[in-house]
Design a protein around this motif. Structure first.
Motif, mmCIF file in Angstrom:
data_model
loop_
_atom_site.group_PDB
_atom_site.id
_atom_site.type_symbol
_atom_site.label_atom_id
_atom_site.label_comp_id
_atom_site.label_asym_id
_atom_site.label_seq_id
_atom_site.Cartn_x
_atom_site.Cartn_y
_atom_site.Cartn_z
ATOM 1 N N MET A 314 12.398 -4.498 -13.134
ATOM 2 C CA MET A 314 12.183 -3.585 -12.173
ATOM 3 C C MET A 314 11.234 -2.991 -11.811
ATOM 4 S SD MET A 314 15.604 -2.278 -12.435
ATOM 5 C CE MET A 314 16.165 -3.392 -13.219
ATOM 6 N N PHE A 353 9.272 -13.475 5.769
ATOM 7 C CA PHE A 353 9.903 -14.209 4.425
ATOM 8 C C PHE A 353 11.454 -15.411 3.501
ATOM 9 C CE2 PHE A 353 7.865 -9.693 4.342
ATOM 10 C CZ PHE A 353 6.720 -10.060 3.338
ATOM 11 N N ASP A 355 14.299 -16.360 1.309
ATOM 12 C CA ASP A 355 15.561 -15.295 0.312
ATOM 13 C C ASP A 355 14.923 -14.980 -0.648
ATOM 14 O OD1 ASP A 355 17.519 -15.550 2.518
ATOM 15 O OD2 ASP A 355 17.857 -17.157 1.458
ATOM 16 N N LYS A 358 12.689 -11.733 -0.637
ATOM 17 C CA LYS A 358 13.548 -10.280 0.356
ATOM 18 C C LYS A 358 14.677 -9.847 -0.457
ATOM 19 C CE LYS A 358 13.986 -12.597 4.714
ATOM 20 N NZ LYS A 358 15.325 -13.468 5.351
ATOM 21 N N ARG A 359 15.008 -10.755 -1.736
ATOM 22 C CA ARG A 359 16.034 -9.919 -3.010
ATOM 23 C C ARG A 359 15.130 -9.135 -3.018
ATOM 24 N NH1 ARG A 359 19.194 -14.474 -3.067
ATOM 25 N NH2 ARG A 359 17.411 -15.989 -4.028
ATOM 26 N N ILE A 361 12.558 -7.830 -2.718
ATOM 27 C CA ILE A 361 11.002 -6.365 -2.144
ATOM 28 C C ILE A 361 13.112 -5.402 -1.973
ATOM 29 C CG2 ILE A 361 11.346 -5.735 0.171
ATOM 30 C CD1 ILE A 361 9.227 -7.916 1.109
ATOM 31 N N MET A 362 13.849 -6.053 -1.890
ATOM 32 C CA MET A 362 14.840 -5.040 -1.647
ATOM 33 C C MET A 362 15.712 -4.438 -3.100
ATOM 34 S SD MET A 362 18.089 -6.611 1.056
ATOM 35 C CE MET A 362 17.931 -8.142 0.511
ATOM 36 N N VAL A 363 15.773 -5.142 -4.159
ATOM 37 C CA VAL A 363 15.409 -4.689 -5.435
ATOM 38 C C VAL A 363 14.571 -3.450 -5.878
ATOM 39 C CG1 VAL A 363 15.357 -4.939 -7.454
ATOM 40 C CG2 VAL A 363 16.486 -6.359 -6.235
ATOM 41 N N THR A 365 12.666 -2.356 -3.207
ATOM 42 C CA THR A 365 12.990 -0.704 -2.530
ATOM 43 C C THR A 365 13.932 0.353 -3.112
ATOM 44 O OG1 THR A 365 12.337 -2.538 -0.480
ATOM 45 C CG2 THR A 365 13.763 -0.248 0.278
ATOM 46 N N TYR A 366 14.890 -0.441 -3.596
ATOM 47 C CA TYR A 366 16.208 0.441 -4.103
ATOM 48 C C TYR A 366 15.857 1.001 -5.153
ATOM 49 C CZ TYR A 366 20.759 1.138 -6.199
ATOM 50 O OH TYR A 366 21.989 2.234 -5.626
#
Lengths: 479, 105
Positions: A314, A353, A355, A358-359, A361-363, A365-366
């Motif tokens: 996290m 970027f 994959d 990207k994963r 960054i998205m985790v 951001t979430y």
């Protein structure tokens, strides 16, 4: 050259019996011959390296004072800025980017009269445990080219394991120095957070990132650590105290009489889930060796370790999502066309970027978004406090802790395609980053397929001397 | 936050939303591929529920951050050789970008 240690090489170059230029030429020749297959380097800085080597030889000839790394070739992970030499983080985002300045560690290498030989391959932006996430193709493990070298500092580990250079620098956010050291059968150390400047290190997760050394043996490792450690006013998280050299404490015979060693139950008990039996067996033998060397050895439980991996996945992505926001096609790196600024930024980031980046960054951001912050990031930060408190309590009764470094020996390419199965590789190394502690991986015999096993020595903050002394004893015992 | 909320399934719409916040373009097939992956990563957080962490303050940094000050001395920096030297597009010593309000292409 491969048989000589960095300590020996520096001595010989300083005395003039060997020239820095000939050592550099030999290293470049090794890379030229073998690196087509291994792919440890993104950039070989041959011209600059030879110029540095010539300067060292001139100093020697003139009888001038020469630094502790006199003429020793050192490889540097490609996420540390090098003036006039490309720094890519193994990402399309920064392909061809040439920094206008040197990272502090690179300046320190020059000040120590080392020869910076080139920039090493890595998982993109240091996100990964196998160097398979590089935009420029994976690095192969020099011990078995069908297997990964570990990661994310896989290129730096392979450059030493392949005998190109005796020393290299990596960065370690969740195990990215120690795990590849373990998989390549060399020594890799993550220093106390804040003891080595991060100025000029491209940030991944700022509260966890730390630069550290790779080498074939423990004394060489301390030699490089001594050269890069120390306060830097350009890094606000740098510890404001002078570095006390470690290497002189390793010169005399190492006795562990009276030293209290705790073997971490959650990571070492035979049969513990996810660890190869040979890895656990070697860890048991390593603890026996420390007992035989005079240490007092006991089992110790660190319950918070069970959730450290969860907290890390996290915290690290959260920090990464913020740090990597700077890559937007405006100031540096890749720019893709878009009709307006926002579209240009999205197109650049999408094309730049890979994959895994990207994963994460998205985790991140979430985990940082409204409504989820407390459950993900907030709770992970509380676990971090709990873990730090547990370590502090344990270090009242123990001088150092022992565990395996990696749950397994070097694995085959493509063996861990599912992201979470790759993350589990960091099980034993992550708690150390969350708590900011120093830890070193030392090769200790072999496991499955005859491949090297690494054991990890973890010390309290700024107790690198104790940590290295135990590492030295393990090195002796594994011979 | 309860455990059920923590274990909530991540929808494709969530992933689409997050990708927009993160300034990334994902097509249908990428959303399809990323959704279960992100879900399994976020599932790791459920391990944290096994611990009673209420009494712990959150830690953002291993030994706490303090403000660091230095004297406010003027230094000359050559921006052309430095920060601007490797920028994708530059005009009049400034970073140049497409119009902020232009049409998307």
């Amino acid at each position: 050259m491969s048989q000589k240690t960095a300590v020996q090489l520096a001595q010989e170059i300083r005395s003039g019996s060997v020239s820095a230029v000939s050592v550099t030429e030999a290293a470049l020749a090794q890379i030229e011959t073998k690196d087509g297959e291994i792919n440890a380097f993104n950039t070989v800085a041959g011209e600059q390296a030879l110029a540095q080597a010539e300067a060292v030889d001139k100093k020697v000839a003139a009888g001038e004072e020469v630094g502790p790394l006199a003429g020793v070739p050192v490889a540097v992970k490609d996420n540390m800025c090098t003036k006039n030499i490309a720094t890519t983080c193994s990402s399309k985002m920064l392909e061809g980017w040439v920094p206008p300045y040197d990272a502090t560690v690179v300046e320190k290498l020059s000040a120590a009269d080392a020869v910076m030989i080139g920039k090493t391959n890595m998982d993109e932006f240091a996100m990964g445990s196998s160097t398979e996430n590089s935009a420029f193709g994976p690095t192969k493990n020099p011990l078995d080219t069908s297997r990964v070298p570990g990661g994310s500092s896989g290129g730096s580990a392979a450059a030493v394991a392949a005998d190109y250079v005796p020393l290299s620098l990596g960065s370690d956010t969740g195990g990215s120095i120690r795990q590849p050291a373990s998989l390549c059968g060399i020594v890799g150390m993550k220093p106390t957070y804040g003891s080595v400047s991060r100025y000029g290190l491209v940030a991944f997760a700022s509260s966890l990132d730390q630069i550290g050394p790779f080498s074939k043996n423990v004394s060489d490792n301390a030699l490089l650590y001594d050269a890069i450690a120390g306060h830097d006013q350009r890094d606000s998280t740098s510890i404001a105290q002078q570095h006390t050299r470690v290497l002189p404490h390793l010169a005399e015979g190492v006795s562990l009489e009276g030293l209290r060693v705790g073997v971490i139950k959650e990571l070492s008990t035979p049969g513990v889930e996810g660890f190869e039996p040979e890895v656990l067996a070697r860890t048991g033998e390593a603890s026996d060796a420390l007992l035989a060397a005079g240490a007092k050895v006991d089992q110790v439980s660190v319950p918070a370790i069970k959730a450290a991996l969860s907290a890390y996945y996290m915290i690290a992505p959260a920090e990464a999502s913020s740090n990597l926001a700077r890559f937007d096609g405006v100031r540096y790196g890749l720019r893709e066309d878009g009709g307006n600024t926002a579209a240009m930024m999205r197109a650049s980031r999408t094309a730049g970027f890979g994959d895994e980046v990207k994963r994460r960054i998205m985790v991140g951001t979430y985990a940082l978004s409204a409504g989820y912050f407390d459950a993900f990031y907030g709770k992970a930060q509380q676990l971090r406090s709990y873990l730090i408190a547990e370590f502090a309590a344990i270090y009242k009764d123990f001088d150092v802790l022992l565990s395996p470094t990696s749950p397994c020996v070097a694995f085959e390419f493509g063996a861990k395609e599912d992201p979470v199965s790759m993350y589990l590789n960091d099980w034993a190394t992550i708690p150390v980053n969350l708590a900011g502690l120093p830890a070193v991986s030392v090769p200790f015999k072999t496991g499955a397929h005859g491949l090297p096993v690494g054991v990890q020595v973890i010390a309290p903050m700024l107790e690198e001397v104790k940590m290295y002394r135990v590492a030295k004893a393990l090195e002796e015992a594994s011979k | 936050m309860t455990e059920t909320e923590n274990n909530k399934k991540l929808s494709k719409e969530d992933v689409q939303k997050v990708s927009e916040l993160a300034m990334l373009n994902l097509d249908e097939s990428q959303v399809e591929a990323f959704t279960p992956q992100l879900e399994s990563i976020l599932d790791l957080a459920s391990e944290l529920d096994a611990f009673d962490l209420d009494k712990f303050e959150p830690t953002a940094h291993p030994f706490g951050l303090q403000n660091v000050f230095r004297d406010d001395e003027i230094e000359r920096v050559d921006v052309k050789q430095g920060a601007l030297a490797t920028a994708p597009d530059v005009e009049a010593n400034q970073f140049k970008v497409p119009p902020a309000l232009g049409e998307e292409r």
